[in-house]
Scaffold this active site. Structure first.
Site, PDB file in Angstrom:
ATOM      1  N   TYR A 105       0.871  -1.173   0.000  1.00  0.00           N
ATOM      2  CA  TYR A 105       0.000   0.000   0.000  1.00  0.00           C
ATOM      3  C   TYR A 105       0.910   1.225   0.000  1.00  0.00           C
ATOM      4  CZ  TYR A 105      -3.508   3.390   1.616  1.00  0.00           C
ATOM      5  OH  TYR A 105      -4.332   4.492   1.742  1.00  0.00           O
ATOM      6  N   ASP A 144      -2.321  -1.300  -4.026  1.00  0.00           N
ATOM      7  CA  ASP A 144      -2.676   0.074  -4.336  1.00  0.00           C
ATOM      8  C   ASP A 144      -1.373   0.859  -4.386  1.00  0.00           C
ATOM      9  OD1 ASP A 144      -3.438   2.697  -4.412  1.00  0.00           O
ATOM     10  OD2 ASP A 144      -4.653   2.648  -2.584  1.00  0.00           O
ATOM     11  N   HIS A 242     -12.290   1.452  -4.056  1.00  0.00           N
ATOM     12  CA  HIS A 242     -11.497   0.708  -5.018  1.00  0.00           C
ATOM     13  C   HIS A 242     -12.245  -0.562  -5.408  1.00  0.00           C
ATOM     14  CE1 HIS A 242      -7.422   2.641  -4.221  1.00  0.00           C
ATOM     15  NE2 HIS A 242      -8.145   3.086  -3.206  1.00  0.00           N
TER      16      HIS A 242
END
Length: 249
Positions: A105, A144, A242
């Site tokens: 992340y 991500d 998302h």
């Protein structure tokens, strides 16, 4: 093997929005999560058949990653590099017999690009880390990554030019990673596809209008290119701002 990556934007909230039903339908061999925003003891849920690994931020309710995996890894490590990178629960590395899996992340560069300098240092350091792993065995890097790499990866490139996740500097760091011996699996299969996004703002009916960004990725070592069977974006899956991205290899 099917791998799925999803920024759930708070796993406890996502559990109330059909997360376990999604897991059943997705039938992933490995599921990587970002922005879990929790410690493992904060939610009790049944997910038979999966080994679970968590990396939680020092700060409660912030950041965090997890890997739920059917095949048991040979080894699992948390975070990487210098101490500054080791407090927000952003990276888990699982070693399997044929590859390393890195769930990430990536830090956001924040409003007014307040964290851009740190973000750029992070990019250099994690690229070095991935290259070190790649010297030992192939790497699957997912999560991500908080950047829309090209203008094809964002609905409105012009107005977003200097916004976090679409600065020239961040995009160049992604280019440098790919030039270091890695491939973007989705673009490998769909080099010219537009309108394929993995994140939408909660504002301005962005998801309804598909005014999104592709900032969630599966990136693999160049020598795995020929083993990519499918790379997909499951935009129909809700429960977060998302949607999941998928790699079959």
């Amino acid at each position: 093997m099917r791998l799925v990556s999803w920024n759930v934007n708070g796993l406890r909230a996502c559990l109330n929005k059909g997360f376990l039903d999604f897991c059943h339908v997705a039938d992933a061999d490995i599921l990587c999560l970002q922005e879990t925003k929790m410690r493992p003891e904060q939610a009790d849920f049944d997910l038979p058949g999966y080994h679970r690994y968590w990396n939680s931020a020092d700060k409660a309710g912030y950041s965090g990653t997890a890997i739920f995996t059917r095949p048991e890894p040979l080894a699992v490590t948390y975070d990487f590099g210098m101490d500054e990178h080791r407090h927000e629960g952003r990276v888990i590395t699982a070693e399997y017999p044929e590859f390393y899996l890195v769930c990430c992340y990536t830090p956001n560069s924040k409003d007014q690009l307040a964290r851009l300098d740190y973000r750029l240092a992070w990019e250099d350091d994690i690229r070095d880390y991935l290259c070190e792993l790649d010297e030992k065995k192939p790497v699957v890097y997912c999560g991500d990554l908080n950047v829309a790499h090209t203008e094809k990866d964002i609905k409105n490139p012009g107005p977003n030019r200097r916004n976090p996740g679409f600065t020239d500097e961040e995009r160049e760091k992604m280019t440098r990673l790919l030039d270091a011996g890695f491939v973007d699996t989705f673009r490998t299969l769909y080099p010219d596809k537009t309108g394929a996004y993995s994140w939408w703002s909660y504002r301005f009916n962005a998801r309804k209008n598909n005014a999104g960004w592709r900032i969630d990725y599966f990136i693999v070592s160049e020598r795995l290119r020929d083993r990519i069977k499918n790379a997909d974006i499951w935009s129909e899956v809700t429960g977060s701002d998302h949607c999941p991205v998928v790699l079959e290899i």
